[in-house]
Design a protein around this motif. Structure first.
Motif, mmCIF file in Angstrom:
data_model
loop_
_atom_site.group_PDB
_atom_site.id
_atom_site.type_symbol
_atom_site.label_atom_id
_atom_site.label_comp_id
_atom_site.label_asym_id
_atom_site.label_seq_id
_atom_site.Cartn_x
_atom_site.Cartn_y
_atom_site.Cartn_z
ATOM 1 N N ALA A 1 0.825 -1.207 0.000
ATOM 2 C CA ALA A 1 0.000 0.000 0.000
ATOM 3 C C ALA A 1 0.860 1.259 0.000
ATOM 4 N N HIS A 2 1.990 1.215 0.690
ATOM 5 C CA HIS A 2 2.847 2.409 0.770
ATOM 6 C C HIS A 2 3.607 2.667 -0.528
ATOM 7 N N TYR A 3 4.200 1.613 -1.094
ATOM 8 C CA TYR A 3 5.065 1.803 -2.264
ATOM 9 C C TYR A 3 4.324 1.672 -3.582
ATOM 10 N N GLY A 4 3.096 1.167 -3.542
ATOM 11 C CA GLY A 4 2.342 1.000 -4.783
ATOM 12 C C GLY A 4 2.885 -0.104 -5.659
ATOM 13 N N GLN A 5 3.620 -1.036 -5.067
ATOM 14 C CA GLN A 5 4.185 -2.173 -5.792
ATOM 15 C C GLN A 5 4.015 -3.434 -4.953
ATOM 16 N N ARG A 6 3.637 -4.510 -5.591
ATOM 17 C CA ARG A 6 3.524 -5.773 -4.870
ATOM 18 C C ARG A 6 4.920 -6.304 -4.572
ATOM 19 N N PRO A 7 5.241 -6.562 -3.309
ATOM 20 C CA PRO A 7 6.588 -7.015 -2.967
ATOM 21 C C PRO A 7 6.918 -8.397 -3.531
ATOM 22 N N ILE A 8 8.213 -8.681 -3.534
ATOM 23 C CA ILE A 8 8.765 -9.974 -3.908
ATOM 24 C C ILE A 8 9.104 -10.720 -2.618
ATOM 25 N N LEU B 1 25.444 -13.857 -6.099
ATOM 26 C CA LEU B 1 25.094 -13.689 -7.509
ATOM 27 C C LEU B 1 23.660 -14.141 -7.747
ATOM 28 N N ASN B 2 22.971 -13.421 -8.622
ATOM 29 C CA ASN B 2 21.563 -13.695 -8.901
ATOM 30 C C ASN B 2 21.291 -13.607 -10.394
ATOM 31 N N ALA B 3 20.332 -14.408 -10.844
ATOM 32 C CA ALA B 3 19.909 -14.384 -12.244
ATOM 33 C C ALA B 3 18.430 -14.026 -12.331
ATOM 34 N N PHE B 4 18.089 -13.269 -13.359
ATOM 35 C CA PHE B 4 16.699 -12.953 -13.667
ATOM 36 C C PHE B 4 16.158 -14.022 -14.600
ATOM 37 N N ASN B 5 14.954 -14.500 -14.332
ATOM 38 C CA ASN B 5 14.361 -15.575 -15.126
ATOM 39 C C ASN B 5 13.665 -14.983 -16.348
ATOM 40 N N GLY B 6 14.424 -14.827 -17.426
ATOM 41 C CA GLY B 6 13.849 -14.294 -18.649
ATOM 42 C C GLY B 6 14.921 -13.796 -19.596
ATOM 43 N N SER B 7 14.488 -13.414 -20.775
ATOM 44 C CA SER B 7 15.389 -12.880 -21.799
ATOM 45 C C SER B 7 15.679 -11.405 -21.527
ATOM 46 N N ARG B 8 16.532 -10.806 -22.335
ATOM 47 C CA ARG B 8 16.790 -9.367 -22.203
ATOM 48 C C ARG B 8 15.519 -8.562 -22.455
ATOM 49 N N ALA B 9 14.761 -8.966 -23.458
ATOM 50 C CA ALA B 9 13.506 -8.266 -23.746
ATOM 51 C C ALA B 9 12.521 -8.421 -22.599
ATOM 52 N N GLU B 10 12.478 -9.610 -22.004
ATOM 53 C CA GLU B 10 11.587 -9.830 -20.866
ATOM 54 C C GLU B 10 12.046 -9.041 -19.644
ATOM 55 N N TRP B 11 13.352 -8.896 -19.482
ATOM 56 C CA TRP B 11 13.879 -8.053 -18.404
ATOM 57 C C TRP B 11 13.408 -6.615 -18.582
ATOM 58 N N ASN B 12 13.559 -6.081 -19.775
ATOM 59 C CA ASN B 12 13.149 -4.704 -20.016
ATOM 60 C C ASN B 12 11.659 -4.510 -19.780
ATOM 61 N N ALA B 13 10.859 -5.480 -20.196
ATOM 62 C CA ALA B 13 9.417 -5.384 -19.994
ATOM 63 C C ALA B 13 9.076 -5.487 -18.516
ATOM 64 N N TRP B 14 9.720 -6.424 -17.818
ATOM 65 C CA TRP B 14 9.474 -6.577 -16.380
ATOM 66 C C TRP B 14 9.867 -5.316 -15.642
ATOM 67 N N LEU B 15 11.016 -4.776 -15.997
ATOM 68 C CA LEU B 15 11.526 -3.581 -15.322
ATOM 69 C C LEU B 15 10.580 -2.395 -15.533
ATOM 70 N N ALA B 16 10.096 -2.245 -16.758
ATOM 71 C CA ALA B 16 9.183 -1.139 -17.045
ATOM 72 C C ALA B 16 7.877 -1.258 -16.276
ATOM 73 N N ALA B 17 7.438 -2.505 -16.051
ATOM 74 C CA ALA B 17 6.168 -2.721 -15.346
ATOM 75 C C ALA B 17 6.315 -2.688 -13.831
ATOM 76 N N ARG B 18 7.518 -2.951 -13.308
ATOM 77 C CA ARG B 18 7.690 -3.120 -11.866
ATOM 78 C C ARG B 18 8.349 -1.934 -11.167
ATOM 79 N N THR B 19 9.131 -1.139 -11.884
ATOM 80 C CA THR B 19 9.824 -0.058 -11.215
ATOM 81 C C THR B 19 8.879 1.052 -10.812
ATOM 82 N N HIS B 20 9.252 1.714 -9.724
ATOM 83 C CA HIS B 20 8.422 2.813 -9.212
ATOM 84 C C HIS B 20 8.504 4.001 -10.170
ATOM 85 N N PRO B 21 7.366 4.615 -10.517
ATOM 86 C CA PRO B 21 7.382 5.724 -11.478
ATOM 87 C C PRO B 21 8.097 6.946 -10.927
#
Length: 264
Positions: free
Chosen positions: A178-185, A244-264
């Motif tokens: 509710a505070h950050y407007g993003q569903r946590p991980i 070390l950590n890996a993101f589950n997805g392609s570069r394009a999926e990373w960009n899409a995820w990032l655009a949808a998840r980052t705080h505006p």
């Protein structure tokens, strides 16, 4: 094992000029994926699902990482960083503010995580996290770190039933979302995940720790967004070993995820 030989994407080193004739710390724009130039002090030969198959990698950091040149780390493929912010209801990681500023200046996608204690109410812990983690443009979703705590002198032996654990998680998650407007991980470990029946805790993205087995082996049928695959990473620009950590997805999926998840 070295990841530098397993990825074809060349490193991008873009230093952008800022006002006044100087240079900023930005090694590449936020979201621009750079291939990992990492090494591992104690590599694991994962069977099947290897970290090298994923093109976007990053780190998590806390007070144990005492010296990070974030711009150099970014140029070596640190695309994202989850930074320890708080523990329980009154502990602030002493390195958090420096890590937060440094990662932001270098163009590393940054998020903050909270280490949960079972001797303090979730409401108190959520307020403590909110008090110390600013709403920052481009920030990743907040993270709830759920694992048994063997070190706290007051909380080490408190291990509630799974139903209590899940109830406390939901209460913390609701307040923070509710505070950050993003569903946590949710970050967790194989033992905690199994003992608290988190396979039935749905509606959230997972960041899974498994440094000896693949996520498919350690968390059967569990979907995941991030995989913490090593605690012994070596990266130019970071003194000592780092997770070390890996993101589950392609570069394009990373960009899409990032655009949808980052705080505006």
């Amino acid at each position: 094992m070295t990841l530098r030989t397993t990825f074809a994407l060349m490193l991008i080193a873009v230093l952008t000029a800022c006002g006044g004739g100087g240079t900023s710390d930005v090694a590449a724009p936020l979201g621009t994926p750079i291939a990992p130039n990492f090494r591992d002090a104690d590599p694991v030969d994962f069977k099947g699902q290897k970290p090298a198959r994923f093109p976007v990698h990053g780190i998590d950091a806390a007070r144990f990482q005492k010296s990070i040149n974030w711009s150099q780390a970014r140029r070596n493929g640190v695309n994202f960083a989850f930074l320890k912010a708080t523990e329980g209801g009154d502990l602030l990681d002493p390195a958090f503010k420096d890590h937060w500023r440094g990662a932001g200046r270098a163009g590393v996608a940054r998020g903050a995580y909270h280490f949960y204690y079972f001797c303090t109410t979730p409401e108190v812990q959520a307020r403590w996290f909110i008090r110390n983690v600013p709403k920052s443009k481009g920030m990743l979703p907040p993270v709830l770190d759920m694992e048994w705590n063997p070190f706290s002198p007051t909380c080490a032996h408190r291990r509630p039933e799974a139903s209590v654990v899940q109830d406390e998680m939901r209460r913390w998650l609701r307040i923070v979302e509710a505070h950050y407007g993003q569903r946590p991980i949710i970050y967790t470990t194989p033992r905690f995940y199994k003992e608290n029946k988190l396979s039935n805790f749905n509606g959230y993205e997972y960041w899974l720790r498994t440094t000896a087995k693949t996520p498919r082996e350690a968390y059967p049928r569990q979907s995941w967004r991030f995989w913490q695959y090593s605690a012994t990473g070596l990266i130019d620009g970071i003194a000592g070993e780092v997770d070390l950590n890996a993101f589950n997805g392609s570069r394009a999926e990373w960009n899409a995820w990032l655009a949808a998840r980052t705080h505006p």
